[in-house]
Design an enzyme around this catalytic site. Structure first.
Site, PDB file in Angstrom:
ATOM      1  N   VAL A  93       0.781  -1.003  -0.315  1.00  0.00           N
ATOM      2  CA  VAL A  93      -0.411  -0.089   0.081  1.00  0.00           C
ATOM      3  C   VAL A  93       0.918   1.431  -0.267  1.00  0.00           C
ATOM      4  O   VAL A  93      -0.071   1.975  -0.570  1.00  0.00           O
ATOM      5  CB  VAL A  93      -0.533  -0.440   0.961  1.00  0.00           C
ATOM      6  CG1 VAL A  93      -1.289   1.154   1.162  1.00  0.00           C
ATOM      7  CG2 VAL A  93      -1.627  -0.884   0.945  1.00  0.00           C
TER       8      VAL A  93
ATOM      9  N   ASP B 160      10.680   3.690   5.752  1.00  0.00           N
ATOM     10  CA  ASP B 160      10.491   2.700   6.546  1.00  0.00           C
ATOM     11  C   ASP B 160      11.990   1.731   7.566  1.00  0.00           C
ATOM     12  O   ASP B 160      12.897   2.793   6.938  1.00  0.00           O
ATOM     13  CB  ASP B 160      10.565   1.688   4.867  1.00  0.00           C
ATOM     14  CG  ASP B 160      10.097   0.457   5.508  1.00  0.00           C
ATOM     15  OD1 ASP B 160       9.155  -0.276   4.848  1.00  0.00           O
ATOM     16  OD2 ASP B 160      10.462  -1.184   5.941  1.00  0.00           O
TER      17      ASP B 160
ATOM     18  N   THR C 228      -5.452  -0.793   7.416  1.00  0.00           N
ATOM     19  CA  THR C 228      -6.294  -0.997   7.684  1.00  0.00           C
ATOM     20  C   THR C 228      -6.856  -1.771   9.211  1.00  0.00           C
ATOM     21  O   THR C 228      -5.689  -2.205  10.231  1.00  0.00           O
ATOM     22  CB  THR C 228      -6.449  -2.373   7.355  1.00  0.00           C
ATOM     23  OG1 THR C 228      -6.917  -2.142   5.638  1.00  0.00           O
ATOM     24  CG2 THR C 228      -8.465  -3.184   7.310  1.00  0.00           C
TER      25      THR C 228
ATOM     26  N   GLU D 178      -4.107  -5.820  -5.710  1.00  0.00           N
ATOM     27  CA  GLU D 178      -3.227  -6.199  -5.724  1.00  0.00           C
ATOM     28  C   GLU D 178      -2.965  -6.205  -7.340  1.00  0.00           C
ATOM     29  O   GLU D 178      -3.960  -7.439  -7.693  1.00  0.00           O
ATOM     30  CB  GLU D 178      -2.583  -7.425  -5.185  1.00  0.00           C
ATOM     31  CG  GLU D 178      -1.841  -6.822  -3.078  1.00  0.00           C
ATOM     32  CD  GLU D 178      -1.578  -8.236  -2.225  1.00  0.00           C
ATOM     33  OE1 GLU D 178      -1.040  -8.900  -2.878  1.00  0.00           O
ATOM     34  OE2 GLU D 178      -1.409  -7.429  -1.956  1.00  0.00           O
TER      35      GLU D 178
ATOM     36  N   LYS E 144     -14.033   0.398   5.229  1.00  0.00           N
ATOM     37  CA  LYS E 144     -13.079  -0.592   5.008  1.00  0.00           C
ATOM     38  C   LYS E 144     -13.238  -2.098   5.364  1.00  0.00           C
ATOM     39  O   LYS E 144     -13.208  -2.973   4.107  1.00  0.00           O
ATOM     40  CB  LYS E 144     -12.096  -0.627   5.509  1.00  0.00           C
ATOM     41  CG  LYS E 144     -10.528  -0.758   5.339  1.00  0.00           C
ATOM     42  CD  LYS E 144     -10.618  -1.160   3.200  1.00  0.00           C
ATOM     43  CE  LYS E 144      -9.026  -2.077   3.600  1.00  0.00           C
ATOM     44  NZ  LYS E 144      -8.656  -2.914   2.663  1.00  0.00           N
TER      45      LYS E 144
ATOM     46  N   ASN F  73     -14.535  -5.525   2.701  1.00  0.00           N
ATOM     47  CA  ASN F  73     -13.772  -6.434   2.290  1.00  0.00           C
ATOM     48  C   ASN F  73     -14.469  -7.551   2.697  1.00  0.00           C
ATOM     49  O   ASN F  73     -14.800  -9.067   2.005  1.00  0.00           O
ATOM     50  CB  ASN F  73     -12.498  -5.969   3.428  1.00  0.00           C
ATOM     51  CG  ASN F  73     -11.397  -5.696   2.112  1.00  0.00           C
ATOM     52  OD1 ASN F  73     -11.481  -5.789   0.869  1.00  0.00           O
ATOM     53  ND2 ASN F  73     -10.498  -6.326   3.021  1.00  0.00           N
TER      54      ASN F  73
ATOM     55  N   GLY G 169      -7.627 -15.554  -0.878  1.00  0.00           N
ATOM     56  CA  GLY G 169      -6.845 -15.975  -0.615  1.00  0.00           C
ATOM     57  C   GLY G 169      -6.473 -14.586  -0.373  1.00  0.00           C
ATOM     58  O   GLY G 169      -7.413 -13.213  -0.111  1.00  0.00           O
TER      59      GLY G 169
ATOM     60  N   CYS H 156      -5.314  -9.467   2.708  1.00  0.00           N
ATOM     61  CA  CYS H 156      -6.739  -8.573   3.653  1.00  0.00           C
ATOM     62  C   CYS H 156      -7.739  -9.428   3.847  1.00  0.00           C
ATOM     63  O   CYS H 156      -8.519  -9.738   4.855  1.00  0.00           O
ATOM     64  CB  CYS H 156      -6.962  -8.064   1.951  1.00  0.00           C
ATOM     65  SG  CYS H 156      -5.364  -7.206   1.391  1.00  0.00           S
TER      66      CYS H 156
ATOM     67  N   ARG I  94       0.911 -14.702   0.681  1.00  0.00           N
ATOM     68  CA  ARG I  94      -0.136 -15.056   2.166  1.00  0.00           C
ATOM     69  C   ARG I  94      -1.537 -15.578   2.460  1.00  0.00           C
ATOM     70  O   ARG I  94      -2.018 -14.872   1.103  1.00  0.00           O
ATOM     71  CB  ARG I  94      -0.023 -13.580   2.488  1.00  0.00           C
ATOM     72  CG  ARG I  94       1.149 -12.643   3.292  1.00  0.00           C
ATOM     73  CD  ARG I  94       1.580 -11.650   3.376  1.00  0.00           C
ATOM     74  NE  ARG I  94       1.040 -10.788   2.208  1.00  0.00           N
ATOM     75  CZ  ARG I  94       0.891  -9.225   1.488  1.00  0.00           C
ATOM     76  NH1 ARG I  94       1.057  -8.512   3.188  1.00  0.00           N
ATOM     77  NH2 ARG I  94       1.463  -8.343   1.259  1.00  0.00           N
TER      78      ARG I  94
HETATM   79  C1  UGA Z   1      -8.579  -6.878  -1.198  1.00  0.00           C
HETATM   80  C2  UGA Z   1      -9.972  -5.683  -2.691  1.00  0.00           C
HETATM   81  O1  UGA Z   1     -10.305  -6.326  -3.200  1.00  0.00           O
HETATM   82  C3  UGA Z   1     -10.007  -4.300  -2.013  1.00  0.00           C
HETATM   83  O2  UGA Z   1     -10.259  -3.508  -2.826  1.00  0.00           O
HETATM   84  C4  UGA Z   1      -8.959  -4.005  -0.657  1.00  0.00           C
HETATM   85  O3  UGA Z   1      -8.237  -2.968  -0.575  1.00  0.00           O
HETATM   86  C5  UGA Z   1      -7.517  -5.281  -0.442  1.00  0.00           C
HETATM   87  O4  UGA Z   1      -8.551  -6.449  -0.174  1.00  0.00           O
HETATM   88  C6  UGA Z   1      -6.863  -4.575   1.048  1.00  0.00           C
HETATM   89  O5  UGA Z   1      -7.398  -4.671   2.110  1.00  0.00           O
HETATM   90  O6  UGA Z   1      -6.116  -4.440   0.631  1.00  0.00           O
HETATM   91  P1  UGA Z   1      -6.626  -7.872  -2.641  1.00  0.00           P
HETATM   92  O7  UGA Z   1      -6.416  -8.617  -1.347  1.00  0.00           O
HETATM   93  O8  UGA Z   1      -6.020  -7.647  -4.021  1.00  0.00           O
HETATM   94  O9  UGA Z   1      -7.310  -7.005  -2.613  1.00  0.00           O
HETATM   95  O10 UGA Z   1      -7.487  -9.251  -3.907  1.00  0.00           O
HETATM   96  P2  UGA Z   1      -9.014  -9.622  -4.742  1.00  0.00           P
HETATM   97  O11 UGA Z   1      -8.569  -9.578  -5.763  1.00  0.00           O
HETATM   98  O12 UGA Z   1     -10.054  -8.912  -3.941  1.00  0.00           O
HETATM   99  O13 UGA Z   1      -8.714 -10.857  -4.209  1.00  0.00           O
HETATM  100  C7  UGA Z   1      -8.972 -11.657  -3.370  1.00  0.00           C
HETATM  101  C8  UGA Z   1      -9.035 -13.120  -3.286  1.00  0.00           C
HETATM  102  O14 UGA Z   1     -10.590 -13.087  -3.535  1.00  0.00           O
HETATM  103  C9  UGA Z   1      -8.242 -13.245  -4.081  1.00  0.00           C
HETATM  104  O15 UGA Z   1      -7.944 -15.457  -3.711  1.00  0.00           O
HETATM  105  C10 UGA Z   1      -9.064 -13.629  -5.218  1.00  0.00           C
HETATM  106  O16 UGA Z   1      -9.060 -14.684  -6.207  1.00  0.00           O
HETATM  107  C11 UGA Z   1     -10.198 -14.564  -4.667  1.00  0.00           C
HETATM  108  N1  UGA Z   1     -11.631 -13.879  -5.622  1.00  0.00           N
HETATM  109  C12 UGA Z   1     -11.783 -12.933  -5.996  1.00  0.00           C
HETATM  110  C13 UGA Z   1     -12.701 -15.802  -5.727  1.00  0.00           C
HETATM  111  O17 UGA Z   1     -12.745 -16.077  -4.853  1.00  0.00           O
HETATM  112  N2  UGA Z   1     -13.522 -15.045  -6.810  1.00  0.00           N
HETATM  113  C14 UGA Z   1     -14.130 -13.967  -7.093  1.00  0.00           C
HETATM  114  O18 UGA Z   1     -15.394 -13.393  -7.501  1.00  0.00           O
HETATM  115  C15 UGA Z   1     -13.049 -12.616  -6.406  1.00  0.00           C
END
Ligand code: UGA
Length: 437
Positions: free
Chosen positions: A16, A35, A122, A149, A200, A204, A253, A256, A323
């Protein structure tokens, strides 16, 4: 100096923090990023990013003259008034968020500090209130991040929304933060601090709920002969539901969702409220990662001595982040059943190698598939869609694929000679009459 060009301070240069620092520099600001890890600061100062995030390294190099990376807090405090706190808040053993790094930052600010603390990390709802109580004169703004990400740079530059939370007396600080985001498209929502913190966590938790919901629907689809892809498409056409985050698979996974869902559950629990729905969301996600093992056993019988190839290890594509990756649980479960696990990931192999015991790392997807009794697609990397699956079928001991992300075209895989199993859809391809192995 115009408000838009005010220097920006960033504390904690993880995912972030680094994206925030580089993107504000791209918007023309002078940025000072601090950092505590000297190695990280050194490599960033050389223009080398410490994470795999599309577009970030080029943007860093393009703006190098505007960004200073330092380990020194006094340098940061002297040059920047607006301080974005981007340190991590990992879960503690109790499931609460660990705020020790946030507290350490607050403690480093001098008593007569004229800085503005802008919380991007967060944190549990209530953190802002408690910091304001401890440091009454310190302006405090909650500005949660919603970056994903893999698309973090694009998400920063084109946000769905920017949330700025401030309580009475801190309006000028909130205005200064709003001015920083002013050149960006998307809506800016001004709230109080506690509401911003909850936005936030609730966002999530809601997205994680959507994923666990569609995963349970997928499991029912398998029982009744429906196709979860069709079901999700039909549901998504309802504007109230929306089509995103309805991709069934082997669970969510990352750094977040697992952490934030647990943290919200614990936050509620600490106040005496039992957040039942989130318990189910978490449990469904845990079980979903394990369903693949059952699918493999249906085809192969006992997995003892079977060679299983994992395609993709990162928690999602376009990142090397491991992670809470589903692959970690899956690999351990397969090994627990006596299988031999071989794996390939286009970018996460190195990080994964440090975490996965006794998993053989292959240099390519085809190499991983060589002689394997089955493959599991764990992460939907683009290169897997482009793989020569006919060639893959000839190389494998048994051309059996469990597509944990419903990413590949079942008809194409069947044509290439595969027995194909997705999540929440009918299997395709004829079972091999005899295993070659
Ligand atoms: C997530 C949120 O989408 C962001 O908005 C937030 O800022 C971030 O956490 C955070 O709190 O910092 P991120 O962890 O990068 O972002 O990943 P996502 O794209 O949201 O995916 C999370 C997980 O859900 C992945 O393992 C993905 O494979 C899974 N996923 C996502 C599914 O299994 N199905 C879906 O339809 C979408």
């Amino acid at each position: 100096m115009s408000a838009q060009r005010e220097p920006v301070g960033v504390i904690g240069v993880g995912w972030v923090g680094l994206v925030t620092a580089v993107c504000f520099a791209e918007l023309g600001h002078e940025v000072v990023a601090r950092d505590i890890l000297a190695d990280k600061v050194d490599s960033l100062a050389r223009g080398e990013t410490t994470i795999h995030e599309p577009g970030l390294e080029e943007m860093l190099r393009r703006n190098a003259e505007r960004i200073t990376f330092t380990t020194e807090m006094p340098e940061l405090l002297e040059r920047a008034r607006l301080l974005f706190v981007c340190v991590d808040t990992p879960p503690t053993y109790s499931g609460d968020a660990d705020l020790s790094r946030v507290r350490a930052v607050v403690d480093e600010l001098p008593a007569d500090s004229e800085h503005v603390l802008i919380m991007k990390s967060t944190v549990p709802a209530g953190t802002g209130h408690s910091i304001r109580r401890d440091r009454p004169g310190l302006p405090y703004v909650s500005c949660p991040e919603f970056l994903k990400e893999g698309t973090a740079v694009a998400d920063f530059m084109d946000p769905d929304r920017v949330v700025i939370g401030a309580d009475g007396g801190d309006e000028a600080a909130a205005d200064a933060v709003a001015a920083l985001y002013e050149p960006l498209p998307g809506e800016t929502l001004r709230t109080d601090v506690a509401s911003a913190e909850m936005i936030k966590l609730a966002s999530n938790a809601f997205l994680a709920t959507k994923i666990s919901f569609i995963n349970e629907i997928a499991n029912v689809c398998e029982e009744v002969g429906a196709d979860v892809g069709e079901v999700a498409a039909g549901m998504g056409l309802d504007e109230r539901i929306g089509s995103s985050f309805l991709r069934a698979g082997i669970g969510y996974g990352g750094s977040c969702f697992p952490k934030d869902v647990k943290a919200l559950k614990m936050l509620a629990g600490n106040t005496g409220y039992h957040f039942q729905l989130l318990n189910a969301v978490i449990e469904v996600n845990e079980l979903q990662k394990r369903r693949v093992v059952g699918k493999l056993e249906q085809h192969l019988g006992s997995l003892l001595g079977k060679r299983i190839a994992l395609l993709g290890l990162a928690f999602k594509p376009d990142t090397d982040d491991m992670r809470e990756a589903s692959s970690l649980v899956l690999a351990a479960r397969l090994q627990g059943e006596g299988a031999e696990v071989v794996a390939y990931d286009p970018v996460a192999s190195e990080r994964a190698g440090e975490l996965l015991d006794s998993v053989e790392m292959a240099g390519s997807a085809l190499e991983a598939l060589d002689g394997a009794d089955a493959a599991v697609l764990v992460t939907e990397w683009r290169e897997f869609a482009e793989l020569d699956w006919s060639e893959a079928a000839t190389r494998m001991g048994r051309a059996l694929l469990v597509d944990g992300r419903n990413f590949l075209d079942p008809a194409r895989l069947a044509e290439a000679g595969f027995e194909y199993e997705g999540i929440g859809k009918a299997p395709r391809g004829a079972p091999a009459s005899a295993s070659k192995s």
